[in-house]
Write a protein that holds these residues in place. Structure first.
Motif, PDB file in Angstrom:
ATOM      1  N   VAL A   1      14.678  20.188  54.013  1.00 53.77           N
ATOM      2  CA  VAL A   1      14.763  21.383  53.168  1.00 53.77           C
ATOM      3  C   VAL A   1      13.370  21.909  52.802  1.00 53.77           C
ATOM      4  CG1 VAL A   1      15.489  22.239  50.896  1.00 53.77           C
ATOM      5  CG2 VAL A   1      17.075  20.891  52.301  1.00 53.77           C
ATOM      6  N   GLN A   2      12.453  21.008  52.543  1.00 54.06           N
ATOM      7  CA  GLN A   2      11.119  21.440  52.134  1.00 54.06           C
ATOM      8  C   GLN A   2      10.346  22.144  53.243  1.00 54.06           C
ATOM      9  OE1 GLN A   2       9.195  21.057  49.170  1.00 54.06           O
ATOM     10  NE2 GLN A   2      11.170  20.723  48.174  1.00 54.06           N
ATOM     11  N   LYS A   3      10.453  21.596  54.487  1.00 54.65           N
ATOM     12  CA  LYS A   3       9.552  22.087  55.528  1.00 54.65           C
ATOM     13  C   LYS A   3      10.212  22.566  56.818  1.00 54.65           C
ATOM     14  CE  LYS A   3       7.161  17.879  55.066  1.00 54.65           C
ATOM     15  NZ  LYS A   3       6.183  16.885  55.392  1.00 54.65           N
ATOM     16  N   GLU A   4      11.461  22.150  57.057  1.00 51.67           N
ATOM     17  CA  GLU A   4      11.923  22.265  58.442  1.00 51.67           C
ATOM     18  C   GLU A   4      13.019  23.290  58.706  1.00 51.67           C
ATOM     19  OE1 GLU A   4      12.965  18.240  59.367  1.00 51.67           O
ATOM     20  OE2 GLU A   4      10.907  17.539  59.113  1.00 51.67           O
ATOM     21  N   MET A   5      13.475  24.008  57.685  1.00 53.15           N
ATOM     22  CA  MET A   5      14.626  24.869  57.947  1.00 53.15           C
ATOM     23  C   MET A   5      14.232  26.243  58.480  1.00 53.15           C
ATOM     24  SD  MET A   5      17.603  23.874  55.327  1.00 53.15           S
ATOM     25  CE  MET A   5      17.128  24.864  53.939  1.00 53.15           C
ATOM     26  N   TYR A   6      15.014  26.731  59.410  1.00 54.34           N
ATOM     27  CA  TYR A   6      14.882  28.112  59.874  1.00 54.34           C
ATOM     28  C   TYR A   6      15.715  28.974  58.946  1.00 54.34           C
ATOM     29  CZ  TYR A   6      12.458  27.115  64.220  1.00 54.34           C
ATOM     30  OH  TYR A   6      11.528  26.770  65.144  1.00 54.34           O
ATOM     31  N   THR A   7      15.068  29.535  57.950  1.00 54.68           N
ATOM     32  CA  THR A   7      15.769  30.318  56.938  1.00 54.68           C
ATOM     33  C   THR A   7      15.312  31.761  57.031  1.00 54.68           C
ATOM     34  OG1 THR A   7      15.960  28.407  55.494  1.00 54.68           O
ATOM     35  CG2 THR A   7      16.105  30.558  54.436  1.00 54.68           C
ATOM     36  N   PHE A   8      16.243  32.693  56.959  1.00 54.77           N
ATOM     37  CA  PHE A   8      15.880  34.115  57.013  1.00 54.77           C
ATOM     38  C   PHE A   8      16.884  34.924  56.209  1.00 54.77           C
ATOM     39  CE2 PHE A   8      19.289  35.391  59.903  1.00 54.77           C
ATOM     40  CZ  PHE A   8      19.626  34.172  60.485  1.00 54.77           C
ATOM     41  N   GLU A   9      16.478  36.134  55.910  1.00 49.57           N
ATOM     42  CA  GLU A   9      17.375  37.021  55.192  1.00 49.57           C
ATOM     43  C   GLU A   9      18.063  37.914  56.217  1.00 49.57           C
ATOM     44  OE1 GLU A   9      16.314  40.427  52.241  1.00 49.57           O
ATOM     45  OE2 GLU A   9      15.914  38.494  51.264  1.00 49.57           O
ATOM     46  N   ASP A  10      19.366  38.044  56.150  1.00 48.81           N
ATOM     47  CA  ASP A  10      20.031  38.944  57.100  1.00 48.81           C
ATOM     48  C   ASP A  10      20.007  40.369  56.555  1.00 48.81           C
ATOM     49  OD1 ASP A  10      22.106  39.251  55.301  1.00 48.81           O
ATOM     50  OD2 ASP A  10      23.632  38.270  56.531  1.00 48.81           O
ATOM     51  N   LYS A  11      20.575  41.295  57.325  1.00 48.77           N
ATOM     52  CA  LYS A  11      20.442  42.696  56.934  1.00 48.77           C
ATOM     53  C   LYS A  11      21.201  43.029  55.658  1.00 48.77           C
ATOM     54  CE  LYS A  11      19.277  44.380  61.510  1.00 48.77           C
ATOM     55  NZ  LYS A  11      17.920  43.841  61.363  1.00 48.77           N
ATOM     56  N   GLY A  12      22.094  42.093  55.258  1.00 48.62           N
ATOM     57  CA  GLY A  12      22.807  42.303  54.004  1.00 48.62           C
ATOM     58  C   GLY A  12      22.117  41.620  52.834  1.00 48.62           C
ATOM     59  N   GLY A  13      20.906  41.099  53.085  1.00 47.11           N
ATOM     60  CA  GLY A  13      20.145  40.484  52.009  1.00 47.11           C
ATOM     61  C   GLY A  13      20.578  39.063  51.651  1.00 47.11           C
ATOM     62  N   ARG A  14      21.401  38.435  52.519  1.00 46.99           N
ATOM     63  CA  ARG A  14      21.818  37.052  52.253  1.00 46.99           C
ATOM     64  C   ARG A  14      20.787  36.088  52.820  1.00 46.99           C
ATOM     65  NH1 ARG A  14      25.417  39.972  54.947  1.00 46.99           N
ATOM     66  NH2 ARG A  14      27.252  40.672  53.804  1.00 46.99           N
ATOM     67  N   SER A  15      20.615  34.948  52.167  1.00 47.16           N
ATOM     68  CA  SER A  15      19.734  33.921  52.736  1.00 47.16           C
ATOM     69  C   SER A  15      20.558  33.027  53.662  1.00 47.16           C
ATOM     70  CB  SER A  15      19.092  33.084  51.629  1.00 47.16           C
ATOM     71  OG  SER A  15      18.281  32.101  52.233  1.00 47.16           O
ATOM     72  N   ILE A  16      20.160  33.046  54.923  1.00 45.92           N
ATOM     73  CA  ILE A  16      20.908  32.360  55.983  1.00 45.92           C
ATOM     74  C   ILE A  16      20.009  31.258  56.549  1.00 45.92           C
ATOM     75  CG2 ILE A  16      21.934  32.686  58.278  1.00 45.92           C
ATOM     76  CD1 ILE A  16      23.360  34.443  56.328  1.00 45.92           C
ATOM     77  N   THR A  17      20.608  30.126  56.947  1.00 46.17           N
ATOM     78  CA  THR A  17      19.822  29.062  57.581  1.00 46.17           C
ATOM     79  C   THR A  17      20.512  28.588  58.858  1.00 46.17           C
ATOM     80  OG1 THR A  17      18.806  28.316  55.521  1.00 46.17           O
ATOM     81  CG2 THR A  17      18.961  26.697  57.281  1.00 46.17           C
ATOM     82  N   LEU A  18      19.727  28.485  59.929  1.00 43.20           N
ATOM     83  CA  LEU A  18      20.252  27.893  61.161  1.00 43.20           C
ATOM     84  C   LEU A  18      20.487  26.415  60.866  1.00 43.20           C
ATOM     85  CD1 LEU A  18      17.920  29.329  63.962  1.00 43.20           C
ATOM     86  CD2 LEU A  18      20.052  30.273  63.031  1.00 43.20           C
ATOM     87  N   ARG A  19      21.640  25.905  61.194  1.00 42.22           N
ATOM     88  CA  ARG A  19      21.989  24.552  60.745  1.00 42.22           C
ATOM     89  C   ARG A  19      20.985  23.508  61.248  1.00 42.22           C
ATOM     90  NH1 ARG A  19      27.304  23.870  64.704  1.00 42.22           N
ATOM     91  NH2 ARG A  19      26.098  23.579  66.606  1.00 42.22           N
ATOM     92  N   PRO A  20      20.411  22.712  60.316  1.00 44.35           N
ATOM     93  CA  PRO A  20      19.496  21.655  60.731  1.00 44.35           C
ATOM     94  C   PRO A  20      20.244  20.370  61.072  1.00 44.35           C
ATOM     95  CG  PRO A  20      19.476  21.849  58.341  1.00 44.35           C
ATOM     96  CD  PRO A  20      20.417  22.913  58.851  1.00 44.35           C
TER      97      PRO A  20
END
Ligand code: HAM
Length: 421
Positions: free
Chosen positions: A60-79
């Motif tokens: 969680v601290q360093k390794e997640m691919y996290t981004f905001e989608d076009k609807g402003g949600r915080s999304i993470t590619l499953r680690p």
């Protein structure tokens, strides 16, 4: 020219046989052991992972691919796969449908780690989860399943490490003891360990740099309460009874926060630094934690890329994928083409892998292509053959050429292939 993203791989050609080998065995064995498949989305609400894997973990601290989608949600590619499966289990009401429930999954996971052999940013896991059983029998079944799977894909040179993390209060007491012990050494610790001391003291035991301190540190086993201890003893005696070899590893703590009681990791002896080919354990509090009821659970996941490295390191014989047993070469008018296509369909219906010439090249180029693509037999059809109701069949290994009457070509090809097996 575009290049693939660092830490990802294109998989094709000769590599695919390893993937088929493992995936086929994983699916078959899962069903034999009563696991059914579950496929969850590749991305999830970021909070799911923060909550389950743990705010203070490396993931969680360093390794997640996290981004905001076009609807402003915080999304993470499953680690990892456990949190999504638990989410699906709760969200879809499976939790009310009787226990145990057993699921398996195969698919890509994403972690922003420094790439090296056996460590990618997109990698693949085969994993399984069991919901509902608090019994050590479930732990033993799961470890037996992992052991059997690894042997099924041909591995022998691995070690199963097991440990118990006890229950929540056991760990709280132990964390306290670790902090007290490490407090005296704080100045000498590496930077990572200084951060671990604050955030996640159990992970201090995992440090590859400050090994000498971990050796003298208080032992977790001395803090384990009676009930967790009994569970662990029962697991070991069940594994003994099944003849499954394991190593007790009192420093094994795992990198995800959701575990309690049993944890395990499988290490391959020929893999160097990235030797963990599988890991798992119990997580009796996670389901409640992310909105469900109090349902005990446990599971594991194996890293497919590392399994492949292990298979190669052990020189396991892996069957080639059957893609081109018969090549159909043809030259002539429309009638010849149609005849060739019909024959291809007929052979495929019989389960024979056929490559039909679709480039409309000259005969010698077609024969060359048949050889390049590894065909065992090459069928040749031209105007003459059609007139005489025959086909020519060339054995690509010996060069020998045979003539078959059209009505007997399917059975003839089958016999020839059987001889070549
Ligand atoms: P994990 O130990 O983080 O556990 O990952 C399981 C396996 O995935 C590792 O043993 C390793 O083989 C592989 N792996 C992890 N990271 C990478 C990477 N960057 N590149 C290549 N392979 C990697 C989990 O993920 C838990 N969800 C397992 C589990 C299931 N526990 C309970 N249920």
């Amino acid at each position: 020219m575009y290049q693939k993203i660092k830490g990802t791989e294109d998989l094709y050609g000769g590599e695919m046989k390893y993937w088929y080998w493992i995936e086929e065995r994983a699916r078959k064995l899962s069903l034999l052991y009563g696991f059914t498949e579950i496929r969850t989305p590749i991305f999830e609400d970021t909070k799911l992972f923060v909550r389950s894997v743990g705010q203070d973990t490396d993931i969680v601290q360093k390794e997640m691919y996290t981004f905001e989608d076009k609807g402003g949600r915080s999304i993470t590619l499953r680690p990892e796969g456990t949190a999504p499966v638990v989410r699906a289990f709760v969200e879809n009401g499976l939790i009310t449908q009787g226990f145990p429930q057993k699921y398996f999954y195969i698919g890509p996971m994403f972690r922003y780690e420094r790439p090296q052999s056996g460590r990618q940013r997109q990698f693949h896991q085969f994993g399984a989860e069991i919901f509902g059983s608090p019994s050590a029998l479930a732990d033993a079944e799961l470890i037996a399943f992992v052991d059997r799977f690894l042997r099924d894909i041909g591995l022998v040179d691995f070690e199963i490490h097991i440990n118990t993390l006890g229950d929540a209060e056991d760990r709280a007491n132990y964390r306290q003891a670790l902090r007290e012990y490490y407090a005296q050494h704080l100045e000498n610790l590496c930077d990572d360990c200084k951060a671990r001391y604050e955030r996640n003291p159990l992970r201090l035991l995992d440090c590859k740099v400050d090994v000498q301190y971990a050796e003298q540190a208080p032992k977790l086993i001395d803090y384990i309460g009676d009930s967790a201890r009994k569970h662990y003893e029962e697991l070991k005696s069940l594994l003994d009874a099944l003849g499954i070899k394991y190593v007790e590893d009192p420093r094994l703590v795992r990198g995800l926060d959701y575990y309690n009681r049993t944890v395990f990791e499988v290490h391959h002896r020929r893999l160097g630094a990235m030797s963990a080919i599988a890991g798992g354990g119990r997580y009796d509090n996670l389901i409640k934690e992310i909105g469900g009821k109090d349902v005990p659970a446990l599971g594991f996941a194996a890293g497919m890329e590392r399994l492949i490295l292990a298979i190669k390191a052990e020189n396991v014989h892996v069957d080639d994928v059957k893609i081109n047993e018969v090549y159909i070469a043809h030259f002539g008018g429309e009638e010849v083409k149609i005849e060739a296509m019909k024959l291809a369909q007929q052979l495929r219906r019989e389960g024979i892998a056929v490559n039909l010439e679709i480039m409309e090249r000259g005969l010698s180029a077609q024969l060359k292509n048949a050889a390049r693509t590894g065909a065992k037999l090459c069928i040749i059809i031209g105007e003459n053959e059609i007139e005489q109701d025959i086909v020519l069949v060339k054995n690509m290994e010996t060069g020998q050429q045979l003539e078959f009457e059209k009505d007997f070509v399917v059975s003839g090809i089958k016999d020839l292939l059987a001889e070549l097996e």
